[in-house]
Motif scaffolding. Structure first.
Motif, PDB file in Angstrom:
ATOM      1  N   LEU A  63       0.832  -1.203   0.000  1.00 32.93           N
ATOM      2  CA  LEU A  63       0.000   0.000   0.000  1.00 32.93           C
ATOM      3  C   LEU A  63       0.871   1.259   0.000  1.00 32.93           C
ATOM      4  O   LEU A  63       0.587   2.213  -0.720  1.00 32.93           O
ATOM      5  CB  LEU A  63      -0.942  -0.002   1.201  1.00 32.93           C
ATOM      6  CG  LEU A  63      -1.919   1.161   1.275  1.00 32.93           C
ATOM      7  CD1 LEU A  63      -2.841   1.195   0.055  1.00 32.93           C
ATOM      8  CD2 LEU A  63      -2.738   1.075   2.562  1.00 32.93           C
ATOM      9  N   ARG A  64       1.938   1.262   0.776  1.00 37.66           N
ATOM     10  CA  ARG A  64       2.863   2.412   0.785  1.00 37.66           C
ATOM     11  C   ARG A  64       3.452   2.642  -0.602  1.00 37.66           C
ATOM     12  O   ARG A  64       3.591   3.779  -1.048  1.00 37.66           O
ATOM     13  CB  ARG A  64       3.968   2.189   1.808  1.00 37.66           C
ATOM     14  CG  ARG A  64       3.530   2.382   3.227  1.00 37.66           C
ATOM     15  CD  ARG A  64       4.705   2.287   4.202  1.00 37.66           C
ATOM     16  NE  ARG A  64       4.224   2.106   5.541  1.00 37.66           N
ATOM     17  CZ  ARG A  64       4.153   0.927   6.180  1.00 37.66           C
ATOM     18  NH1 ARG A  64       4.575  -0.173   5.603  1.00 37.66           N
ATOM     19  NH2 ARG A  64       3.679   0.875   7.408  1.00 37.66           N
ATOM     20  N   GLU A  65       3.835   1.562  -1.281  1.00 39.70           N
ATOM     21  CA  GLU A  65       4.370   1.677  -2.653  1.00 39.70           C
ATOM     22  C   GLU A  65       3.332   2.310  -3.579  1.00 39.70           C
ATOM     23  O   GLU A  65       3.652   3.183  -4.377  1.00 39.70           O
ATOM     24  CB  GLU A  65       4.753   0.297  -3.198  1.00 39.70           C
ATOM     25  CG  GLU A  65       5.983  -0.294  -2.599  1.00 39.70           C
ATOM     26  CD  GLU A  65       7.252   0.231  -3.252  1.00 39.70           C
ATOM     27  OE1 GLU A  65       7.208   0.640  -4.421  1.00 39.70           O
ATOM     28  OE2 GLU A  65       8.289   0.211  -2.568  1.00 39.70           O
ATOM     29  N   LEU A  66       2.085   1.849  -3.487  1.00 37.41           N
ATOM     30  CA  LEU A  66       1.027   2.369  -4.359  1.00 37.41           C
ATOM     31  C   LEU A  66       0.759   3.839  -4.064  1.00 37.41           C
ATOM     32  O   LEU A  66       0.557   4.640  -4.989  1.00 37.41           O
ATOM     33  CB  LEU A  66      -0.250   1.544  -4.198  1.00 37.41           C
ATOM     34  CG  LEU A  66      -0.133   0.070  -4.593  1.00 37.41           C
ATOM     35  CD1 LEU A  66      -1.464  -0.641  -4.369  1.00 37.41           C
ATOM     36  CD2 LEU A  66       0.345  -0.096  -6.017  1.00 37.41           C
ATOM     37  N   LYS A  67       0.756   4.220  -2.805  1.00 36.53           N
ATOM     38  CA  LYS A  67       0.543   5.626  -2.440  1.00 36.53           C
ATOM     39  C   LYS A  67       1.680   6.500  -2.961  1.00 36.53           C
ATOM     40  O   LYS A  67       1.459   7.652  -3.357  1.00 36.53           O
ATOM     41  CB  LYS A  67       0.395   5.791  -0.922  1.00 36.53           C
ATOM     42  CG  LYS A  67      -0.863   5.149  -0.367  1.00 36.53           C
ATOM     43  CD  LYS A  67      -2.098   5.746  -1.007  1.00 36.53           C
ATOM     44  CE  LYS A  67      -3.360   5.046  -0.570  1.00 36.53           C
ATOM     45  NZ  LYS A  67      -4.526   5.482  -1.356  1.00 36.53           N
ATOM     46  N   ASP A 120      -5.820   0.817  -5.662  1.00 39.91           N
ATOM     47  CA  ASP A 120      -6.362   0.070  -4.533  1.00 39.91           C
ATOM     48  C   ASP A 120      -5.850  -1.360  -4.583  1.00 39.91           C
ATOM     49  O   ASP A 120      -5.564  -1.892  -5.660  1.00 39.91           O
ATOM     50  CB  ASP A 120      -7.897   0.027  -4.586  1.00 39.91           C
ATOM     51  CG  ASP A 120      -8.523   1.396  -4.521  1.00 39.91           C
ATOM     52  OD1 ASP A 120      -8.247   2.119  -3.545  1.00 39.91           O
ATOM     53  OD2 ASP A 120      -9.267   1.746  -5.442  1.00 39.91           O
ATOM     54  N   ILE A 121      -5.791  -1.986  -3.435  1.00 43.33           N
ATOM     55  CA  ILE A 121      -5.521  -3.420  -3.349  1.00 43.33           C
ATOM     56  C   ILE A 121      -6.874  -4.092  -3.153  1.00 43.33           C
ATOM     57  O   ILE A 121      -7.527  -3.899  -2.126  1.00 43.33           O
ATOM     58  CB  ILE A 121      -4.582  -3.749  -2.164  1.00 43.33           C
ATOM     59  CG1 ILE A 121      -3.264  -3.003  -2.306  1.00 43.33           C
ATOM     60  CG2 ILE A 121      -4.362  -5.260  -2.083  1.00 43.33           C
ATOM     61  CD1 ILE A 121      -2.370  -3.085  -1.077  1.00 43.33           C
ATOM     62  N   LEU A 122      -7.306  -4.865  -4.121  1.00 48.43           N
ATOM     63  CA  LEU A 122      -8.606  -5.531  -4.024  1.00 48.43           C
ATOM     64  C   LEU A 122      -8.487  -6.941  -3.457  1.00 48.43           C
ATOM     65  O   LEU A 122      -9.412  -7.428  -2.812  1.00 48.43           O
ATOM     66  CB  LEU A 122      -9.274  -5.587  -5.395  1.00 48.43           C
ATOM     67  CG  LEU A 122      -9.530  -4.232  -6.048  1.00 48.43           C
ATOM     68  CD1 LEU A 122     -10.178  -4.417  -7.398  1.00 48.43           C
ATOM     69  CD2 LEU A 122     -10.378  -3.350  -5.154  1.00 48.43           C
ATOM     70  N   LEU A 123      -7.388  -7.595  -3.723  1.00 50.22           N
ATOM     71  CA  LEU A 123      -7.179  -8.956  -3.241  1.00 50.22           C
ATOM     72  C   LEU A 123      -5.695  -9.128  -2.968  1.00 50.22           C
ATOM     73  O   LEU A 123      -4.856  -8.750  -3.790  1.00 50.22           O
ATOM     74  CB  LEU A 123      -7.641  -9.959  -4.306  1.00 50.22           C
ATOM     75  CG  LEU A 123      -7.390 -11.436  -4.037  1.00 50.22           C
ATOM     76  CD1 LEU A 123      -8.278 -11.918  -2.905  1.00 50.22           C
ATOM     77  CD2 LEU A 123      -7.680 -12.251  -5.296  1.00 50.22           C
TER      78      LEU A 123
END
Length: 95
Positions: free
Chosen positions: A49-53, A79-82
């Motif tokens: 999530l930190r990487e995606l942000k 978003d991370i869905l799964l």
């Protein structure tokens, strides 16, 4: 592309087609382009999530401050869905 800016700990397996959809909640904005990617990573969910942000930030997404509008226009929304056997129940409930 910005997908290439992802950490070396993330490998892209496959990508979906893009789908255009009207905005929800804050409707005074352009349509959205939605897509998904399947990845492989050894990162833990919060590290991913930190990487995606960080990618969102690099692409100009305002996450707070004067330019932020909840559900408003944004250049990207990741978003991370799964994650393995874990799912994002909040996103599933909104479908």
């Amino acid at each position: 592309t910005h997908l290439q800016t992802l950490s070396n700990d993330i490998s892209i397996i496959r990508t979906s087609y893009l789908h255009e959809t009207p905005p929800m909640y804050y409707t005074d904005q352009s349509k959205f382009l939605n897509g998904a990617i399947e990845i492989h990573t050894n990162l833990e969910p919060l590290d991913l999530l930190r990487e995606l942000k960080e990618v969102e930030k690099q692409m100009g997404r305002a996450l707070a401050g004067d330019n932020y509008i909840k559900n408003g226009p944004r250049p990207i929304d990741l978003d991370i869905l799964l994650y393995s056997h874990l799912t994002d129940e909040k996103n599933r409930q909104s479908e």
